[in-house]
Design a protein around this motif. Structure first.
Motif, PDB file in Angstrom:
ATOM      1  N   GLN A   1       0.804  -1.215   0.000  1.00 13.20           N
ATOM      2  CA  GLN A   1       0.000   0.000   0.000  1.00 13.20           C
ATOM      3  C   GLN A   1       0.841   1.272   0.000  1.00 13.20           C
ATOM      4  O   GLN A   1       0.357   2.349   0.352  1.00 13.20           O
ATOM      5  CB  GLN A   1      -0.953  -0.030   1.205  1.00 13.20           C
ATOM      6  CG  GLN A   1      -2.035  -1.086   1.046  1.00 13.20           C
ATOM      7  CD  GLN A   1      -2.689  -1.493   2.350  1.00 13.20           C
ATOM      8  OE1 GLN A   1      -2.553  -0.811   3.363  1.00 13.20           O
ATOM      9  NE2 GLN A   1      -3.397  -2.618   2.333  1.00 13.20           N
ATOM     10  N   SER A   2       2.107   1.148  -0.403  1.00 13.43           N
ATOM     11  CA  SER A   2       2.938   2.329  -0.618  1.00 13.43           C
ATOM     12  C   SER A   2       3.502   2.261  -2.034  1.00 13.43           C
ATOM     13  O   SER A   2       3.299   1.278  -2.755  1.00 13.43           O
ATOM     14  CB  SER A   2       4.093   2.376   0.398  1.00 13.43           C
ATOM     15  OG  SER A   2       5.095   1.439   0.051  1.00 13.43           O
TER      16      SER A   2
ATOM     17  N   GLY B   1       3.630  -4.668 -10.414  1.00 12.60           N
ATOM     18  CA  GLY B   1       2.898  -3.452 -10.054  1.00 12.60           C
ATOM     19  C   GLY B   1       3.432  -2.865  -8.762  1.00 12.60           C
ATOM     20  O   GLY B   1       4.629  -2.606  -8.614  1.00 12.60           O
ATOM     21  N   ARG B   2       2.546  -2.672  -7.818  1.00 11.60           N
ATOM     22  CA  ARG B   2       2.955  -2.146  -6.514  1.00 11.60           C
ATOM     23  C   ARG B   2       3.640  -3.200  -5.649  1.00 11.60           C
ATOM     24  O   ARG B   2       4.181  -2.879  -4.591  1.00 11.60           O
ATOM     25  CB  ARG B   2       1.733  -1.611  -5.754  1.00 11.60           C
ATOM     26  CG  ARG B   2       1.158  -0.363  -6.360  1.00 11.60           C
ATOM     27  CD  ARG B   2       0.086   0.231  -5.478  1.00 11.60           C
ATOM     28  NE  ARG B   2      -0.334   1.505  -6.018  1.00 11.60           N
ATOM     29  CZ  ARG B   2       0.316   2.639  -5.806  1.00 11.60           C
ATOM     30  NH1 ARG B   2       1.390   2.649  -5.054  1.00 11.60           N
ATOM     31  NH2 ARG B   2      -0.098   3.756  -6.346  1.00 11.60           N
TER      32      ARG B   2
ATOM     33  N   VAL C   1      -3.900  -3.878   6.559  1.00 11.60           N
ATOM     34  CA  VAL C   1      -3.949  -2.419   6.470  1.00 11.60           C
ATOM     35  C   VAL C   1      -2.610  -1.903   6.982  1.00 11.60           C
ATOM     36  O   VAL C   1      -2.336  -1.938   8.178  1.00 11.60           O
ATOM     37  CB  VAL C   1      -5.124  -1.846   7.295  1.00 11.60           C
ATOM     38  CG1 VAL C   1      -5.120  -0.331   7.245  1.00 11.60           C
ATOM     39  CG2 VAL C   1      -6.448  -2.393   6.768  1.00 11.60           C
ATOM     40  N   GLN C   2      -1.792  -1.431   6.068  1.00 13.42           N
ATOM     41  CA  GLN C   2      -0.389  -1.120   6.362  1.00 13.42           C
ATOM     42  C   GLN C   2      -0.234   0.339   6.787  1.00 13.42           C
ATOM     43  O   GLN C   2      -0.567   1.248   6.028  1.00 13.42           O
ATOM     44  CB  GLN C   2       0.465  -1.418   5.131  1.00 13.42           C
ATOM     45  CG  GLN C   2       0.379  -2.870   4.704  1.00 13.42           C
ATOM     46  CD  GLN C   2       0.548  -3.068   3.214  1.00 13.42           C
ATOM     47  OE1 GLN C   2       1.346  -2.399   2.566  1.00 13.42           O
ATOM     48  NE2 GLN C   2      -0.207  -4.010   2.651  1.00 13.42           N
TER      49      GLN C   2
ATOM     50  N   THR D   1       1.720   5.524   3.025  1.00 17.75           N
ATOM     51  CA  THR D   1       0.763   4.441   2.791  1.00 17.75           C
ATOM     52  C   THR D   1      -0.490   4.948   2.091  1.00 17.75           C
ATOM     53  O   THR D   1      -0.877   6.112   2.218  1.00 17.75           O
ATOM     54  CB  THR D   1       0.368   3.769   4.121  1.00 17.75           C
ATOM     55  OG1 THR D   1      -0.502   2.666   3.861  1.00 17.75           O
ATOM     56  CG2 THR D   1      -0.355   4.748   5.043  1.00 17.75           C
ATOM     57  N   ARG D   2      -1.131   4.049   1.353  1.00 16.45           N
ATOM     58  CA  ARG D   2      -2.411   4.319   0.702  1.00 16.45           C
ATOM     59  C   ARG D   2      -3.512   3.500   1.368  1.00 16.45           C
ATOM     60  O   ARG D   2      -4.535   3.215   0.774  1.00 16.45           O
ATOM     61  CB  ARG D   2      -2.326   3.952  -0.788  1.00 16.45           C
ATOM     62  CG  ARG D   2      -1.261   4.715  -1.539  1.00 16.45           C
ATOM     63  CD  ARG D   2      -0.991   4.125  -2.914  1.00 16.45           C
ATOM     64  NE  ARG D   2      -2.122   4.272  -3.810  1.00 16.45           N
ATOM     65  CZ  ARG D   2      -2.857   3.268  -4.276  1.00 16.45           C
ATOM     66  NH1 ARG D   2      -2.591   2.024  -3.880  1.00 16.45           N
ATOM     67  NH2 ARG D   2      -3.862   3.471  -5.103  1.00 16.45           N
ATOM     68  N   SER D   3      -3.300   3.117   2.625  1.00 18.19           N
ATOM     69  CA  SER D   3      -4.203   2.192   3.305  1.00 18.19           C
ATOM     70  C   SER D   3      -5.597   2.771   3.507  1.00 18.19           C
ATOM     71  O   SER D   3      -6.549   2.022   3.735  1.00 18.19           O
ATOM     72  CB  SER D   3      -3.613   1.792   4.664  1.00 18.19           C
ATOM     73  OG  SER D   3      -3.433   2.928   5.494  1.00 18.19           O
ATOM     74  N   GLU D   4      -5.759   4.100   3.435  1.00 19.94           N
ATOM     75  CA  GLU D   4      -7.076   4.695   3.657  1.00 19.94           C
ATOM     76  C   GLU D   4      -8.098   4.211   2.632  1.00 19.94           C
ATOM     77  O   GLU D   4      -9.302   4.267   2.880  1.00 19.94           O
ATOM     78  CB  GLU D   4      -6.975   6.222   3.599  1.00 19.94           C
ATOM     79  CG  GLU D   4      -6.214   6.829   4.756  1.00 19.94           C
ATOM     80  CD  GLU D   4      -6.101   8.329   4.632  1.00 19.94           C
ATOM     81  OE1 GLU D   4      -6.946   8.928   3.936  1.00 19.94           O
ATOM     82  OE2 GLU D   4      -5.175   8.910   5.223  1.00 19.94           O
TER      83      GLU D   4
END
Length: 795
Positions: free
Chosen positions: A312-313, A331-332, A397-398, A403-406
Motif C-alpha cells: 500500500q505504498s 505493479g505495486r 492495512v499497512q 501508505t495508501r491504506s485509507e
C-alpha cells in the motif's frame, strides 16, 4: 378516490421508490461511475437486492389489482367497470375519474417497465449465485469477493468485507488454525504477546502456533504460554538459530536482520504433514476472527499457493526519491506481513529452489535486500504471477509512511488486520493513527487472564499441568475460612520473563552475586536508587497487571539510569487473586539469575555503596562455594525520606548514635533481627557466626542452589521467617559480615500489612499456616525439626 385508494397509491409510491433505490445500488455495485471504496460492498448488499426484487415481483401486481379494485368503489358502493358505464355519456363518468384513470394507466406502464428491469436484474444475480452456493458447500467464508485474478483485483474489484452478512462461518467449529510467527529477542517477544492477545480475543477455533524463535524468545514465550494455560492453544518452537545458515548468505539492510528472511524457509522448517499455515509479522493486530482469514484458503485456484495483500505504498514503483531502485515486483508489489501459504503445493513446486535461484540472480545487480523476505517474494511473483492469490487489502492495512491504506476501509467494521510496518511503529504519521493506536493499546493493556476461555464442544489435548492443578484445587475445602490462602499456593500466575533487554557477561572468577528482590507498582520509585547503589546484576520480579506492565515499560524507557543498565532482569508476574504472592515472586527472581550466588534482599532497602564488590570478596574468603553458609548483611532503617546515605561503617555508627538511623524494626519486631547481635557488630572486624532463633529473618547471601521460599505464605507475615528456618534445618551456618550494611527507606504501609492488622481472620489463617508448615518440617527433617516447635512455644 377515497381513503383505500390513496393508501394503496402511497404504498405503490414507496415500493416504486425502493425499486428505484435498488436499481441505483445495483448499478453502483457493478462499478459504474463510483469510487473503488464504494464498490467494496459485498454479498450482503447482493442478498438485499435479491430479496427486494423478489418481494417487488410478488407484491407490486397484487397492490396494483387491489388498488384498481378499491378505486372502483364510490362512497362505499361498488362502481361498475362495465363498458357501458365507462362511456363518456354515463352518469358515473366524471372528468375527475377520467384523469385518475389516465394517471393510473401511466403508473401501470411504469410498473411494468420496472418489472421487466427487475427480471433482467434477477437473471444476472441468479447467474452469479452458484458461485456463492459453492462457497457455502465448500465451507468457506464468502465475505470477500477476492477472485485471485491479479489484474482485476489491482483494478479494485474487491467487494464486501463485512462479516455480518448472516452467512454462517464455514470453517469447521473445532478445526485447528495454524499460525507461524518468526520471533527473536526481547522486544519481539513483547510484540508477539499483543498479537496473540488480539487473535485470542476474537477466535472461536483451536489454535496451533508455530514459533520460529531464537533462544531468548523461546525461553520467554515458553514460560509465558506454560503459565498462561489458555485452553485449545498449542505451541511448538523451532530453533531460529539453526536456520541462520539457510539465509545468512543474503545481505539484508532491513532492521529485522537475518530473522527477517526466515519466512522463506518455512516449507523446510514446519512439519511435512502441515498443509497450510497463516504467517504473521509480530507487529500485526487482529480486529476480527482469524478463522475468516483461514477460510480464504478455499478460494485458491489452480497454482495459487501464496495469499498476499498488495503493498500500500509506492515503494516498488521506484518513485519515492531520486535514484530509488527497488527489487522487481508486479505493479505495486505485495506486502509479506500477512501470508497464506499452501505448504504442500509449494513443496511440490520446489519452492526452495525457486526462491533461491531468483534471489541469486537478483542479488547480482541489487547486492542486498532492503525489505528482507518481501523483496525476494516479490521477485519470485514477478516471474510467476500465477502463484499469488491477491487478498482484499483490509487483511493487511499497512500503517507505514506514504501508505495508501485509507482506500481499504470506510468504517470500523471494514478493518480486519492492522500492520504497524513502519520502523516508527505507533509514532507513524497517519490520518487515523489515533484510532489505530487506541485499538492496539486496548490489546496491549488487556488482561490476558480473561482470555483463558474454554471452547465449548471442542475436545482439547490433555494438559498434565492443568489436570494436576484441577486435582489439587478439588482437594481443598471451599467452606474452609482459610480457603483463599490455601488456594493461592496453587494459583498459576502468568509470567513474562525478561520484559526488557538483558545482557550479562559471567565473571571470570565465578564469584558474581545477583541482588534478588520483588516489588509492585507502588515501589517503582526505588529502582533507580538501587541501581545507583548496586552495580552488579539484579533480578527483579514485578507483580503487575497488564496495564501496569505498560506503565512500567514507559517509566523504564524514560529513565536514563534504568536504560543504561543491561544487567537487570525484569520479570513480570501478572496479577491474579486477592493476595500479594510475595514468596512466588521471590522464587521467580531467584530462579532466573545467571550468577553462582545471590543476595536475597527487599526492594525497600538500599545496599551500602560498594556492597557488590565486598560480597564477591567475602564469597571467596568464606569459601561459600564448598560450604553451606548464609552470609548476613545487617539491616538498619531510617524514618527520614531524605537521608544523607552513610558512606562507611563509621559514619553509620555515628548516625545510629545520633538517632538518625535505627536497627531494623527494633521498635516493632525486635525478634526479627535481634540474633544478628548488633552490639557485637559495632566493634567486629571479622565475620562471626550466630545461631538461629525463633522468628529470625535476616537478609542473606547464599548459593544459587539454596531452597526456595514456601508459597503458602502470601501477603504479610512469616514469608522470610519460614525460609530462614528451612536454611537452618538444612544445616546452613549463619555468618554476619562485619563491614556490610543495608538501610530500609520509609514508605506508606502496604495493603497486606494493613489487612493483617485490621482483619482477625487474616491473623488466624496465618497462624494456621505456620502450624502446618512446622508439621511439614517435622515430616521432612524428623527429630532435628523439633526445636522449631519448642522455640515457637517458648516465644
Amino acid at each position: 378516490m377515497g381513503e383505500n385508494g390513496s393508501f394503496f397509491l402511497k404504498a405503490k409510491r414507496v415500493i416504486c421508490g425502493r425499486l428505484w433505490t435498488t436499481r441505483f445500488r445495483h448499478r453502483n455495485s457493478t462499478g459504474l461511475g463510483i469510487s473503488t471504496s464504494e464498490r467494496m460492498l459485498g454479498i450482503c448488499r447482493g442478498r438485499r437486492k435479491f430479496l427486494a426484487a423478489s418481494l417487488t415481483l410478488l407484491f407490486v401486481p397484487a397492490f396494483t389489482w387491489i388498488y384498481l379494485f378499491s378505486g372502483s368503489f364510490e362512497d362505499g358502493k361498488a362502481a361498475s367497470l362495465s363498458p357501458i358505464e365507462s362511456q363518456p355519456h354515463s352518469p358515473h363518468y366524471t372528468a375527475s375519474n377520467q384523469r385518475e384513470r389516465e394517471s393510473l394507466e401511466i403508473r401501470m406502464r411504469e410498473v411494468e417497465e420496472e418489472n421487466r428491469a427487475l427480471r433482467k436484474q434477477l437473471s444476472l444475480v441468479q447467474s452469479r449465485s452458484p458461485t456463492h452456493r459453492r462457497g457455502n458447500h465448500s465451507k468457506t467464508y464468502s465475505m470477500e469477493e477476492g477472485t485471485g485474478d491479479s489484474e482485476s483485483l489491482r483494478a479494485g474489484i474487491v467487494a464486501g468485507n463485512s462479516s455480518e452478512c448472516g452467512q454462517q462461518p464455514a470453517v469447521e467449529k473445532c478445526e485447528t488454525i495454524h499460525v507461524a510467527i518468526v520471533c527473536a529477542g526481547y522486544n519481539a517477544s513483547r510484540d508477539v504477546v499483543t498479537l496473540v492477545k488480539s487473535v485470542l480475543f476474537h477466535r472461536r477455533n483451536p489454535l496451533h502456533f508455530h514459533l520460529i524463535a531464537d533462544a531468548i524468545a523461546k525461553q520467554i514465550l515458553a514460560t509465558l504460554f506454560q503459565t498462561w494455560m489458555v485452553p485449545a492453544v498449542r505451541i511448538d518452537f523451532y530453533d531460529a538459530d539453526e536456520l541462520k545458515s539457510e539465509v545468512s548468505w543474503i545481505p539484508n539492510k532491513h532492521y529485522s536482520g537475518i530473522y527477517g528472511l526466515m519466512k522463506l524457509v518455512l516449507t523446510k522448517t514446519l512439519p511435512s504433514n502441515l498443509e497450510r499455515v497463516i504467517v504473521l509479522d509480530t507487529d500485526i493486530t487482529f480486529a476480527t476472527d482469524i478463522a475468516e482469514l483461514w477460510a480464504v484458503f478455499h478460494k485458491f485456484k489452480g497454482q495459487q499457493v501464496l495469499g498476499l495483500v498488495e503493498n500500500q505504498s509506492d515503494w516498488y514503483l521506484g518513485n519515492l526519491w531520486k535514484n530509488h531502485r527497488p527489487w522487481p515486483a508486479l505493479g505495486r508489489g505485495y506486502n509479506t506481513g500477512v501470508i497464506l501459504l499452501l505448504l504442500d503445493k509449494l513443496r511440490k513446486m520446489k519452492w526452495e529452489q525457486m526462491w533461491r535461484l531468483t534471489a541469486e540472480r537478483e542479488l547480482m545487480s541489487m547486492l542486498s535486500t532492503s525489505l528482507a523476505d518481501q523483496d525476494i517474494f516479490n521477485a519470485v511473483i514477478k516471474q510467476n504471477p500465477f502463484l499469488v492469490y491477491q487478498l482484499p487489502c483490509f487483511w493487511n492495512v499497512q500503517l507505514s509512511d506514504h501508505t495508501r491504506s485509507e482506500q481499504c476501509y470506510r468504517d470500523v467494521s471494514d478493518l480486519k488486520v492492522i500492520h504497524w510496518n513502519s520502523p516508527k511503529k505507533l509514532r507513524v504519521k497517519n490520518k487515523h493513527v489515533e484510532f489505530f493506536r487506541n485499538l492496539y493499546l486496548t490489546f496491549l493493556e488487556y488482561d490476558g487472564n480473561l482470555l483463558r476461555r474454554e471452547l465449548f464442544g471442542c475436545p482439547s489435548e490433555a494438559d498434565v499441568n492443568s489436570e494436576n492443578l484441577q486435582k489439587q484445587l478439588s482437594e481443598l475445602d471451599e467452606d474452609d475460612l482459610c480457603y483463599e490462602f490455601r488456594r493461592e499456593r496453587f494459583t498459576v500466575h502468568r509470567t513474562h520473563l525478561y520484559f526488557l533487554h538483558y545482557e550479562y557477561e559471567p565473571a571470570s572468577d565465578s564469584t558474581d552475586v545477583t541482588l534478588v528482590a520483588q516489588l509492585s507498582m507502588d515501589r517503582l520509585q526505588m529502582l533507580e536508587a538501587i541501581c545507583k547503589h548496586w552495580e552488579g546484576p539484579i533480578s527483579l520480579a514485578l507483580y503487575l497487571s497488564d496495564a501496569e506492565a505498560q506503565q512500567f515499560l514507559r517509566y523504564a524507557q524514560g529513565s536514563e539510569v534504568l536504560m543504561s543498565r543491561r544487567n537487570v532482569g525484569y520479570h513480570i508476574v501478572y496479577k491474579e487473586g486477592q493476595f500479594y504472592p510475595v514468596n512466588l515472586l521471590r522464587n521467580v527472581a531467584m530462579k532466573h539469575i545467571s550468577t553462582p550466588y545471590m543476595f536475597l534482599s527487599d526492594i525497600d532497602f538500599l545496599p551500602m555503596y560498594g556492597l557488590y564488590e565486598y560480597l564477591r570478596k567475602s564469597v571467596i574468603q568464606l569459601d561459600l562455594a564448598n560450604t553451606k553458609k548464609a552470609l548476613i548483611v545487617p539491616a538498619f532503617e531510617t524514618l527520614r525520606y531524605r537521608l544523607s546515605f552513610p558512606k562507611s561503617k563509621a559514619e553509620l555508627l555515628s548516625m545510629l548514635d545520633m538517632g538518625t538511623l535505627f536497627t531494623f524494626r527494633y521498635h516493632v519486631w525486635t525478634k526479627g533481627h535481634a540474633p544478628t547481635n548488633f552490639a557485637k557488630w559495632r566493634t567486629a572486624t571479622t565475620p562471626y557466626q550466630v545461631e538461629w532463633e525463633a522468628d529470625f529473618e535476616p537478609y542473606v547471601v547464599v548459593r544459587q542452589d539454596c531452597p526456595e521460599y514456601d508459597r503458602r505464605f502470601v501477603g504479610f507475615g512469616w514469608n522470610k521467617v519460614a525460609h530462614i528456618m528451612e536454611l537452618d534445618a538444612q544445616e546452613y551456618e549463619f555468618i554476619v559480615l562485619p563491614n556490610a550494611y543495608m538501610i530500609h527507606m520509609p514508605h506508606a504501609p502496604s495493603f497486606d500489612i494493613t489487612k493483617f492488622r485490621s482483619n482477625k481472620q487474616y491473623r488466624i489463617c496465618l497462624k494456621t499456616l505456620k502450624e502446618e508448615f512446622q508439621q511439614d518440617m517435622s515430616r521432612r527433617y524428623g527429630f532435628a525439626a523439633l526445636k522449631y516447635l519448642t522455640a515457637e512455644n517458648n516465644s
